[in-house]
Design a protein around this motif. Structure first.
Motif, short mmCIF file in Angstrom:
data_model
loop_
_atom_site.label_atom_id
_atom_site.label_comp_id
_atom_site.label_asym_id
_atom_site.label_seq_id
_atom_site.Cartn_x
_atom_site.Cartn_y
_atom_site.Cartn_z
N SER A 17 9.54 -12.88 -0.71
CA SER A 17 8.66 -11.71 -0.65
C SER A 17 7.23 -12.12 -0.97
O SER A 17 6.28 -11.75 -0.29
N ILE A 26 1.56 -6.38 5.34
CA ILE A 26 2.72 -5.93 4.57
C ILE A 26 3.59 -5.09 5.49
O ILE A 26 3.09 -4.19 6.16
N GLN A 28 7.30 -2.67 5.80
CA GLN A 28 7.96 -1.67 4.96
C GLN A 28 9.03 -2.27 4.05
O GLN A 28 9.50 -1.61 3.14
N GLU A 30 8.36 -5.05 2.31
CA GLU A 30 7.62 -5.93 1.39
C GLU A 30 6.72 -5.11 0.48
O GLU A 30 6.52 -3.91 0.69
N PHE A 31 6.17 -5.79 -0.51
CA PHE A 31 5.22 -5.13 -1.41
C PHE A 31 4.22 -6.17 -1.93
O PHE A 31 4.45 -7.38 -1.85
N LYS A 90 2.54 -1.99 -8.14
CA LYS A 90 2.86 -2.56 -6.83
C LYS A 90 2.26 -1.70 -5.73
O LYS A 90 2.17 -0.47 -5.85
N SER A 92 2.90 -0.77 -1.75
CA SER A 92 3.94 -0.88 -0.72
C SER A 92 3.83 0.28 0.26
O SER A 92 3.01 1.19 0.07
#
Length: 550
Positions: A17, A26, A28, A30-31, A90, A92
């Motif tokens: 990741s 990025i 959907q 991943e963050f 985070k 995301s």
């Protein structure tokens, strides 16, 4: 064994990741964590978490900055109103397709507001510095679901828009950081007035601070540097759906930005200097005293290099002479004489050249009219106070007319445009005669500068007896010193003089033509209120003796 395998897989997924987001995108799945960033494809911009300036505060923000400039220069901030208090947040994309910033308790700190739907959404940092949400398979800019360029912070980058998108209900404007350590919005903003003749303005809170003047086809009327900037291409787009200004850099290797600086209350254009490794200011607005909004009041004009800088337009006088002599100009000026609307011979216009045209909130524009049609349109409307070409390219075209008081006019040497202001015809006759038409013979042109009464009163210590040089049949003569140090002699026509306006006008025209090295030079004149003044070069006693006999 099974538990060990799960832990190893978990570690591998975490590493994957982090590796995956070390790109410009990025997905959907991943963050972005506090210790990772996105980098645009060509390596110009970087997005991540940061603490601003030299602040010791624990506040963290998500922002975009230049990747390869050692001085971290942030150009956009997502959560400028809502800082993060730790490093466990985070960034995301949620199931609704919005980019969200959440803290360790999964509380949403900041989010995009798109309602558009796509099958698979990605967030991408572009080489322009624009962060966009889009469908994974659709790179068409017209179809972006959301973009950071629609929500500027304090910085105007090439390719960004400032203005209005009426179809989408967007107002693109800049807001300064509160200070260098606090990116929250300050009270210094730059926006575009949505009028028939749009222009850019700056505000201190709710108070207008600066005005660019309208776009005249070449540049903004009050910013000659825009049209003379050889490194920048400006584009104006104006139609029923949107109005905006954007720009591009001709030399793509240059790094340049425009930023709102609340510390100086100035809009600055900065360029990165590779040799010195510093940002250098290439231009700044406001530039001088006369750039302050409406500093001279209605029907006043600001002239840099003159003291005082404010004067009434020719044909006008201070509304409050007492305040004017005390250099308080906010009440502005009024007509010298009453005028009769639409009466031939008693209602006309005077041309003022090289000016920043007035505040356009009191104006109307028709791009298809000629200047003569514009004049007739203005003359027919008794509320119309001035007219001009709306576009000055190629000799001029289009029509802009103003109503009510004319605000925020300034002289623009070697720039600006012509403005035609409505006056009583007797005033236009006097001014036209002074400015240059002698109809007795061959209509030879001549020029004689006009001085305002306030500056002459100041130069002569308000016509003090201590400055009096003598008195003749037509009135006294006073010695004066102009703001830039030149000594002058001022002939003041007395109210009881036999010389009337016609005789004075003839004398002015004659003096303007009879300039000779062996005659005292006439520097200008003043016709204001009930005063009629001639300003001569000052000749000290015995000057002629010394010249003739050494």
């Amino acid at each position: 064994m099974a538990m060990l395998t799960i832990l190893l897989l978990s570690k591998l997924l975490s590493l994957f990741s982090k590796f995956a987001v070390a790109t410009d995108t990025i997905t959907q799945s991943e963050f972005l964590e506090d210790n990772t960033t996105l980098v645009s494809n060509n390596g110009t911009f970087e997005l991540g978490f940061f603490t601003p300036g030299s602040s010791s505060s624990p506040n963290r923000y998500v922002g975009i900055w230049y990747k390869n400039i050692p001085i971290r220069t942030v150009v956009w901030v997502a959560n400028r109103d809502n800082p993060i208090k730790d490093n466990s947040s985070k960034l995301s994309i949620n199931t609704q397709g919005n980019l969200v910033l959440v803290n360790q308790n999964n509380t949403v700190i900041w989010s995009t507001n798109t309602t558009a739907k796509a099958s698979l959404v990605v967030a991408q940092l572009l080489d322009s510095g624009n962060l966009v949400l889009r469908d994974e398979k659709d790179t068409n800019p017209e179809n972006y679901l959301w973009q950071s360029f629609d929500y500027p912070s304090d910085t105007f980058l090439p390719g960004m828009k400032l203005g209005w998108d009426l179809k989408k209900g967007l107002n693109w404007f800049l807001t300064a950081w509160k200070n260098w350590d606090d990116p929250s919005p300050g009270d210094f903003t730059r926006s575009t007035l949505h009028t028939n003749n749009p222009e850019e303005v700056m505000w201190k809170g709710t108070t207008q601070y600066y005005r660019s003047g309208p776009w005249d086809g070449i540049g903004f009327s009050g910013i000659p540097s825009v049209s003379s900037d050889s490194n920048t291409n400006y584009t104006i787009v104006s139609n029923k759906d949107e109005f905006y200004i954007t720009y591009s850099l001709i030399d793509k290797s240059l790094i340049s930005r425009v930023v709102m600086n609340q510390t100086r209350y100035a809009r600055q254009r900065l360029a990165w200097n590779i040799d010195s490794q510093t940002w250098r200011v290439s231009s700044e607005l406001p530039t001088d005293f006369c750039d302050q909004y409406n500093i001279c009041g209605a029907f006043g004009i600001c002239v840099i290099g003159q003291a005082p800088a404010c004067k009434c337009l020719d044909g006008f006088k201070p509304k409050s002479p007492r305040n004017w002599t005390q250099m308080s100009w906010n009440q502005g000026c009024v007509h010298n004489q009453t005028w009769s609307c639409r009466k031939k011979g008693r209602d006309g216009f005077n041309k003022f050249s090289n000016v920043k045209v007035p505040d356009t909130r009191r104006s109307w524009v028709n791009a298809n009219m000629t200047l003569d049609e514009c004049k007739n349109k203005c003359w027919e409307n008794c509320s119309c106070t001035a007219y001009a070409n709306s576009d000055i390219k190629g000799g001029g075209s289009g029509c802009a007319i103003w109503f009510s008081d004319l605000l925020d006019i300034r002289l623009m040497p070697n720039a600006g445009q012509d403005l035609y202001i409505r006056l009583a015809m007797s005033e236009t006759e006097i001014i036209t005669g002074i400015e240059g038409k002698n109809n007795k013979s061959q209509q030879e042109d001549f020029e004689l500068p006009l001085f305002d009464l306030a500056s002459i009163a100041h130069a002569t210590n308000n016509f003090s007896n201590d400055n009096k040089l003598g008195e003749g049949g037509f009135g006294p003569v006073y010695k004066g010193i102009l703001p830039y140090g030149q000594e002058v002699a001022v002939k003041r026509l007395s109210e009881t003089s036999r010389q009337g306006l016609k005789e004075f006008k003839n004398e002015v025209m004659l003096c303007a033509e009879l300039q000779h090295r062996n005659l005292v030079k006439v520097l200008g004149c003043c016709i204001q209120d009930d005063e009629k003044l001639l300003i001569y070069e000052y000749m000290a006693n015995k000057s002629l003796d010394v010249f003739l006999f050494g």
